[in-house]
Enzyme design. Structure first.
Site, PDB file in Angstrom:
ATOM      1  N   SER A   1       7.787   9.029  -6.304  1.00 42.19           N
ATOM      2  CA  SER A   1       7.166  10.145  -6.029  1.00 42.19           C
ATOM      3  C   SER A   1       7.962  10.770  -4.086  1.00 42.19           C
ATOM      4  O   SER A   1       8.126  11.374  -4.277  1.00 42.19           O
ATOM      5  CB  SER A   1       5.692   9.791  -5.193  1.00 42.19           C
ATOM      6  N   THR A   2       8.797   9.863  -3.755  1.00 43.12           N
ATOM      7  CA  THR A   2       9.311   9.740  -2.578  1.00 43.12           C
ATOM      8  C   THR A   2      11.196   8.932  -2.615  1.00 43.12           C
ATOM      9  O   THR A   2      11.531   8.594  -3.372  1.00 43.12           O
ATOM     10  CB  THR A   2       8.851   9.011  -1.649  1.00 43.12           C
TER      11      THR A   2
END
Length: 219
Positions: free
Chosen positions: A9-10
């Site tokens: 996600s990041t």
């Protein structure tokens, strides 16, 4: 051909565990597509490249199915679209194993059905939670939805017109407020009686009752 896809996600998260799992099942590094993007965004260049490269008979392999979509429903829709192209999907680490590349495997097809069921349940629960949150907000006097941009004077005029018996179409024409805004802001009409009983009967009865009790006390 098996194509791998990995996503975190990041940018601070690590793709190594997913990539290693994909390489252990024989997928070459140049055929493992990656993204460091949230599942909620549609801008995922790695997934787009994998989908563009995939041909009929290929299989997209992921560590877990949630790498493909933000929700079960999104993932299911993607699996269906790929199936229409003859492209399969296989997961490695989920408790429910899925391999949509083998239409003759009854267990694989059953798992697709289970995934569809979970997707519908997720959708239903999400709607229920949202409705409950709106109800709680209204009970606390909070406005629900986007901020109002309706002119208060026009809205008061619309309320007057509705109380005077005008139809919604007539109110829209006279106030230039959209029908959607009117339904959102105007209070609901009082329920129509489904019996022949006059509307004042209840109050009259209550009044008579009060008079009767008063007379009794005087006696």
């Amino acid at each position: 051909m098996d194509l791998g896809y990995a996503r975190v996600s990041t940018v601070k998260q690590d793709l190594d565990r997913q990539i290693e799992a994909l390489r252990e099942v024989g997928i070459a590094a140049e055929r493992i597509y990656v993204d460091k993007k949230s599942g909620s965004t549609v801008n995922r260049p790695g997934l787009t490249a994998a989908l563009d490269y995939a041909r009929e008979g290929d299989v997209i392999v992921v560590h877990t199915l949630d790498r493909l979509g933000r929700t079960v429903r999104d993932t299911l829709n993607l699996i269906h679209d790929l199936s229409e192209r003859g492209v399969g999907v296989r997961n490695l680490a989920d408790s429910i194993k899925l391999d949509s590349s083998n239409p003759d495997d009854p267990m694989a097809q059953l798992n697709v059905v289970l995934l569809a069921l979970f997707g519908q349940m997720e959708r239903t629960y999400s709607l229920e939670r949202a409705a409950h949150a709106r109800a709680v907000a209204r009970a606390k006097g909070r406005r629900v939805g986007r901020p109002s941009v309706v002119d208060p004077d026009k809205l008061s005029y619309a309320e007057h017109l509705r109380a005077s018996g005008y139809t919604m179409a007539e109110i829209v024409a006279k106030t230039e407020i959209t029908r959607t805004s009117l339904y959102r802001h105007l209070p609901p009409r009082p329920p129509e009686s489904v019996t022949a009983e006059p509307e004042t009967t209840s109050s009259a009865t209550a009044a008579d009752s009060g008079t009767g009790s008063g007379s009794g006390s005087e006696i």
